[in-house]
Structure formats: C-alpha cells, structure tokens
Write a protein that holds these residues in place. Structure first.
Motif, PDB file in Angstrom:
ATOM      1  N   LEU A 335       0.796  -1.222   0.000  1.00  0.00           N
ATOM      2  CA  LEU A 335       0.000   0.000   0.000  1.00  0.00           C
ATOM      3  C   LEU A 335       0.833   1.278   0.000  1.00  0.00           C
ATOM      4  N   LEU A 336       1.961   1.284   0.698  1.00  0.00           N
ATOM      5  CA  LEU A 336       2.677   2.536   0.908  1.00  0.00           C
ATOM      6  C   LEU A 336       3.391   3.080  -0.327  1.00  0.00           C
ATOM      7  N   PRO A 337       4.092   2.269  -1.140  1.00  0.00           N
ATOM      8  CA  PRO A 337       4.802   2.847  -2.296  1.00  0.00           C
ATOM      9  C   PRO A 337       3.929   3.689  -3.211  1.00  0.00           C
ATOM     10  N   PRO A 338       2.719   3.252  -3.615  1.00  0.00           N
ATOM     11  CA  PRO A 338       1.901   4.139  -4.455  1.00  0.00           C
ATOM     12  C   PRO A 338       1.498   5.429  -3.741  1.00  0.00           C
ATOM     13  N   LEU A 339       1.242   5.331  -2.436  1.00  0.00           N
ATOM     14  CA  LEU A 339       0.825   6.521  -1.695  1.00  0.00           C
ATOM     15  C   LEU A 339       1.965   7.509  -1.522  1.00  0.00           C
ATOM     16  N   LEU A 340       3.207   7.002  -1.449  1.00  0.00           N
ATOM     17  CA  LEU A 340       4.369   7.867  -1.237  1.00  0.00           C
ATOM     18  C   LEU A 340       5.031   8.310  -2.536  1.00  0.00           C
ATOM     19  N   ALA A 341       4.508   7.866  -3.664  1.00  0.00           N
ATOM     20  CA  ALA A 341       5.163   8.140  -4.946  1.00  0.00           C
ATOM     21  C   ALA A 341       5.230   9.636  -5.241  1.00  0.00           C
ATOM     22  N   HIS A 342       4.216  10.394  -4.814  1.00  0.00           N
ATOM     23  CA  HIS A 342       4.157  11.815  -5.142  1.00  0.00           C
ATOM     24  C   HIS A 342       4.514  12.701  -3.955  1.00  0.00           C
ATOM     25  N   VAL A 343       5.109  12.111  -2.924  1.00  0.00           N
ATOM     26  CA  VAL A 343       5.511  12.878  -1.743  1.00  0.00           C
ATOM     27  C   VAL A 343       6.969  13.298  -1.906  1.00  0.00           C
ATOM     28  N   THR A 344       7.270  14.524  -1.557  1.00  0.00           N
ATOM     29  CA  THR A 344       8.643  15.013  -1.675  1.00  0.00           C
ATOM     30  C   THR A 344       9.563  14.268  -0.706  1.00  0.00           C
ATOM     31  N   ASP A 345      10.834  14.238  -1.010  1.00  0.00           N
ATOM     32  CA  ASP A 345      11.789  13.484  -0.211  1.00  0.00           C
ATOM     33  C   ASP A 345      11.840  13.957   1.239  1.00  0.00           C
ATOM     34  N   SER A 346      11.700  15.238   1.446  1.00  0.00           N
ATOM     35  CA  SER A 346      11.794  15.760   2.813  1.00  0.00           C
ATOM     36  C   SER A 346      10.642  15.305   3.687  1.00  0.00           C
ATOM     37  N   TRP A 347       9.496  15.018   3.079  1.00  0.00           N
ATOM     38  CA  TRP A 347       8.318  14.578   3.841  1.00  0.00           C
ATOM     39  C   TRP A 347       8.085  13.078   3.759  1.00  0.00           C
ATOM     40  N   ARG A 348       8.856  12.371   2.944  1.00  0.00           N
ATOM     41  CA  ARG A 348       8.576  10.952   2.712  1.00  0.00           C
ATOM     42  C   ARG A 348       8.641  10.121   3.989  1.00  0.00           C
ATOM     43  N   ARG A 349       9.690  10.290   4.783  1.00  0.00           N
ATOM     44  CA  ARG A 349       9.844   9.472   5.983  1.00  0.00           C
ATOM     45  C   ARG A 349       8.747   9.741   7.030  1.00  0.00           C
ATOM     46  N   PRO A 350       8.464  11.015   7.397  1.00  0.00           N
ATOM     47  CA  PRO A 350       7.384  11.235   8.379  1.00  0.00           C
ATOM     48  C   PRO A 350       6.015  10.796   7.875  1.00  0.00           C
ATOM     49  N   ILE A 351       5.743  10.999   6.573  1.00  0.00           N
ATOM     50  CA  ILE A 351       4.454  10.556   6.031  1.00  0.00           C
ATOM     51  C   ILE A 351       4.356   9.033   6.061  1.00  0.00           C
ATOM     52  N   GLU A 352       5.468   8.356   5.755  1.00  0.00           N
ATOM     53  CA  GLU A 352       5.453   6.893   5.809  1.00  0.00           C
ATOM     54  C   GLU A 352       5.171   6.394   7.220  1.00  0.00           C
ATOM     55  N   PHE A 353       5.831   6.973   8.216  1.00  0.00           N
ATOM     56  CA  PHE A 353       5.584   6.574   9.597  1.00  0.00           C
ATOM     57  C   PHE A 353       4.140   6.851  10.003  1.00  0.00           C
ATOM     58  N   LEU A 354       3.592   7.967   9.544  1.00  0.00           N
ATOM     59  CA  LEU A 354       2.199   8.283   9.855  1.00  0.00           C
ATOM     60  C   LEU A 354       1.257   7.249   9.252  1.00  0.00           C
ATOM     61  N   LEU A 355       1.504   6.874   7.994  1.00  0.00           N
ATOM     62  CA  LEU A 355       0.650   5.878   7.339  1.00  0.00           C
ATOM     63  C   LEU A 355       0.784   4.517   8.011  1.00  0.00           C
ATOM     64  N   ARG A 356       1.984   4.150   8.417  1.00  0.00           N
ATOM     65  CA  ARG A 356       2.166   2.885   9.130  1.00  0.00           C
ATOM     66  C   ARG A 356       1.389   2.896  10.439  1.00  0.00           C
ATOM     67  N   ALA A 357       1.450   4.010  11.166  1.00  0.00           N
ATOM     68  CA  ALA A 357       0.714   4.114  12.426  1.00  0.00           C
ATOM     69  C   ALA A 357      -0.790   4.014  12.191  1.00  0.00           C
ATOM     70  N   LEU A 358      -1.278   4.647  11.118  1.00  0.00           N
ATOM     71  CA  LEU A 358      -2.707   4.584  10.820  1.00  0.00           C
ATOM     72  C   LEU A 358      -3.144   3.161  10.474  1.00  0.00           C
ATOM     73  N   LEU A 359      -2.308   2.429   9.749  1.00  0.00           N
ATOM     74  CA  LEU A 359      -2.644   1.045   9.425  1.00  0.00           C
ATOM     75  C   LEU A 359      -2.722   0.182  10.688  1.00  0.00           C
ATOM     76  N   VAL A 360      -1.778   0.372  11.609  1.00  0.00           N
ATOM     77  CA  VAL A 360      -1.823  -0.379  12.863  1.00  0.00           C
ATOM     78  C   VAL A 360      -3.068   0.006  13.653  1.00  0.00           C
ATOM     79  N   CYS A 361      -3.398   1.296  13.683  1.00  0.00           N
ATOM     80  CA  CYS A 361      -4.621   1.733  14.377  1.00  0.00           C
ATOM     81  C   CYS A 361      -5.862   1.105  13.744  1.00  0.00           C
TER      82      CYS A 361
END
Length: 487
Positions: A335-361
């Motif tokens: 799920l994450l690679p398509p969602l992160l494809a259009h995210v800038t490099d500076s925001w990629r890591r925090p957005i990825e962690f946020l999405l991982r947390a949302l999936l666990v929730c």
C-alpha cells in the motif's frame, strides 16, 4: 503464517529476456535457500495463532467429522499450492519472464486467455489478488491484537476474573498494546528482525511442547462429545481451518528463492504433511481434554495455578509480537509505495511513519469492534483466506489449460495443453465452489453471530454455539452492534 519472511511479490519485474535468464540462474545459485531452510520456512509459515484455535474448530464440526474434514481440507490446500507453483512455472517459461509472484501469476494467466474480456481485466485480477493479500495480512494483525489482549489479561489478572472482580475490559488491553505495536511497525528492514525472529520461533516451539504435555496428561472420553455437530456451526469450522491453512502466500516466494527449485514439491509435501499431523493432533487432543469448554485459543483454557501454563501464554505472546511486525510488512509494502510516490523526499519518511501508524490503528479498531478471538479468526478465514487458498489457484489452472490466444506475438513454444480434460474441469470447479460456498456461509454466520450473539444463543442453545470469550458478560456490549429485538 507466522514469524516468516514477507510474503511479497519480488517487486517490479522486467520482462526483458536478457534479464530473465540471469535471474533464473541466480535462483539456482549459492544465494538460494536450502531444502532444510525451505522446510523450516514452510513450518513457520503455517504454525501460529490459527493452530491454537483448531480445538474450537473441532467443536464446531464434531469429534469424528472434524479431524476427517481437517485432513481433507489440508490435502486440498496442498494440492492448490502445487497448482499455483506449476502454473507460475508454465507462465514464466512461456512468457520468458522471471519467476512470478501470486498476483502476477493471476494477471499473466488472464493476459494469455482466449477471452478478450479476461485479457482486458488482467490488471484488475492483479489488483484483486493484492487486495486479498492485504486484507488477509491486516486480518492476521487484528487477530494478534485480540490474542495478545486476552492472554495478557489472563496472565496479569489470573484467578481474579473467576471472582467478583472482572478486571479490565479486554479492549483496554488492546489500547495499551497499540503504542508498542505502532513503534514496532516502524521497522522497515526485516533483516533487523532476524535475531528476534529466531527467538520467537524457539518461544513458540516451547509453548507448543508445554501445551501438548498438558493436554496429553489426561485424555478425555470421546463418547461424551458429539461425533457430528450442527450444520449451522460447520461454517465456523471452515473459517477457522482455512485460516490455519493459509500458507499459500509463502509458497511462490520460497520456491523462487530455492537453490534447486525442482526439489520444492518434495519440501512442500514433507512440510505440509508435518503441519497436517500437528493440526489434527493438537485439535483432537485439545478438544478431548477440555470438551465443550474449549475457547477461541487453547491457551485461554490453561489454568492459572501452574507456572508452566502461564509461561506458555507469555512465550506465545512474545512470538506473536514478532509475528505482527513480519505480517504487517506485507500490506505496508503493497500500500505505501503508491501513496508515497508523489511525496517530496523531505516529507517521505514522516508521512510513511504516519501511514504505518494509521494502518496499525486500523487493525486495532477492527479488533476492538469484534473482540472475540474465535469470531475474528473465522471471519478472516472465510472472507480472505478462502479466496487465496481455494478459489484463485484452480481458476488459474483452468485459464492455463484452455486454448490461449495471447494479445501479442510469443516465441514459438508447444501449447500448454491440447484440451481441457473433463476430470480436471470437474476437480477445479469443485474446489472453486467449495471455496465460494465456504466464503458465503462462513461470512454470513460469523457476521450474524457478531451482530446478535444473544439472539442465536437463545434460538440454538448455548451448547450449540461457539464458546464466548472469557471476559464476556451477559450484556452484549462487547459486540459490534447493540441490536434491540422486539418480540
């Protein structure tokens, strides 16, 4: 199913013939895994929380019918695994492609179909398989939340739950588990889990040994148990059993990574033979020992007055925590690679962690909404595992054996099959119908029990329904909905 390498496709594939051949050579090189390693991975991929729920599955089928159906279901699932491997080989050889994963096998089978409609829907077939893989893995994670919460509650509260004080609600334990599991989901490289994975395997093996020691200390009389259970309860057996036999997701990744892929069928037969024997033994002995008091996980039946019984729960919980991280890697990687494809490099890591947390929730919310281990296992098994294990492999074989008219020129090669034998057609159609029937009936009766458990207990009797979780009370506040019936 459990502490296992990710059940993922190998990633984006290059269709060029020049790169396909070195990949095939590398699969047979020294980098591949050995026969023994493949065998161990097969065992680890099929032994987990589903195994602990099989004694209750036997209650829903009967002490005679249950073991017979468990063996038959195991044989059918192994046959479907062989079908998937064979079809993947034929398609990759014919299309001159590198080894295919599950979703790509389905997509390529549709691309080579004689039906224009199926060829156009090949990408949908790939997405559908990926959807069921994600649904299955997230379902496993929800099962882990319920399993951990119920077992930790028993360990911490002990005999107090048998008295006047019921202790904390099991859903409170799920919320307490949420922060550490969210933090563990931030692990992005499973190579960092190698040591923990090995320790988890040892912990779960010790737990199973202690469980067998306990249930074989006193084997009950089979005559006191029903030989065949009610037909309304059998779909619960199907859901739990197919949940346990869901190792089809690990088959193609393992076969593609073997040093000598030609030995994989033997490894599959040996490994799954051991799994079937272990399943039938634990399910039968567990049901014989505890009888109609058996619960959603056999660990919940172990008394609190022994340190060894408490150790079983602690060790298995440690193993399940590691399993959560490994299984969570699959939906995250899809799920994450398509969602992160259009995210800038500076925001990629925090957005990825946020999405991982949302999936666990999300998995935690699913567990809170249906906090009964037996129902969660049955629902996940009926909805998603039945499609992956029983429906897709026979359909792929049928597509392969039908005359193919691919949409683009292919290198000269012999036809896959001159015709579709009637025996194969009947066999595959029967397996598909079994999977669809199990999906429909299992989903229906499980959702019916989730929505109005008290209504069914009144109509069918408490002795003919699945055993409620130990924390449940007479008030149906632990179910997904509160349903008011007017008589």
């Amino acid at each position: 199913m459990e502490v296992m390498m990710p059940l993922m496709e190998a990633g984006p594939e290059d269709n060029s013939e020049e790169e396909a051949e070195p990949t095939a050579e590398a699969a047979n090189g020294e980098q591949g895994i050995t026969f023994l390693q493949t065998l161990l991975h097969l065992l680890k991929g099929n032994i987990g929380t589903g195994l602990l729920g099989l004694p209750l599955a036997l209650k829903n089928a009967g002490i005679v019918l249950g073991p017979v159906c468990l063996v038959l279901m195991g044989l059918v699932c192994v046959h479907c695994m062989h079908m998937l491997v064979n079809c993947s080989h034929q398609l990759s050889d014919r299309m001159k492609r590198s080894p295919l994963g599950y979703s790509d096998t389905v997509a390529v089978a549709m691309e080579t179909s004689s039906s224009h409609l199926l060829r156009r829907g090949a990408n949908f077939g790939r997405l559908l398989v990926s959807f069921f893989l994600v649904l299955t893995q997230l379902g496993f994670c929800s099962v882990y939340f319920v399993f951990l919460a119920e077992n930790i509650k028993q360990v911490l509260e002990g005999n107090r739950s048998n008295g006047q004080e019921a202790g904390l609600d099991v859903r409170v334990y799920m919320l307490l588990l949420l922060p550490p599991l969210v933090m563990m989901s931030f692990i992005r490289d499973l190579r960092n889990m190698a040591v923990l994975s090995a320790l988890a395997n040892v912990a779960m093996a010790i737990s199973l040994l202690l469980i067998f020691t306990y249930i074989t200390s006193e084997v009950g009389d089979a005559g006191r148990l029903p030989f065949v259970s009610s037909w309304r309860k059998f779909p619960f057996f199907f859901g739990t059993a197919i949940f346990a036999f869901e190792g089809i997701g690990v088959v193609l990744p393992l076969e593609n990574q073997m040093q000598y892929p030609g030995r994989f069928p033997a490894a599959l037969n040996v490994g799954m033979g051991v799994v079937i024997v272990l399943y039938v033994a634990l399910a039968t002995l567990g049901y014989l020992h505890f009888g109609d008091d058996i619960k959603g996980s056999i660990t919940l039946n172990l008394p609190h007055d022994s340190w060894s019984n408490q150790l079983v729960k602690v060790l298995y919980c440690l193993g399940v925590c590691v399993s959560f991280v490994v299984q969570f890697f699959v939906p995250a990687d899809i799920l994450l690679p398509p969602l992160l494809a259009h995210v800038t490099d500076s925001w990629r890591r925090p957005i990825e962690f946020l999405l991982r947390a949302l999936l666990v929730c999300l998995t935690c919310v699913m567990a809170i909404l249906v906090p009964r281990l037996d129902l969660v296992i049955s629902l996940v098994g009926a909805v998603s595992s039945s499609a992956l294990a029983l429906v897709f492999p026979p359909l792929v074989e049928l597509l392969l054996l039908c005359p193919a008219t691919p949409p683009h020129p292919l290198p000269p090669s012999p036809p896959l099959a001159p015709s579709l034998p009637l025996s194969v057609l009947l066999k595959d159609a029967t397996i598909v119908l079994l999977g669809i029937l199990g999906f429909l009936t299992g989903t229906y009766v499980t959702l019916e029990e989730i929505i109005s458990p008290d209504d069914h207990s009144h109509r069918h009797g408490n002795d003919t329904w699945t055993t409620p979780a130990t924390w449940s009370t007479a008030t149906p506040t632990h179910t997904l909905f509160n349903v008011t019936h007017t008589l």
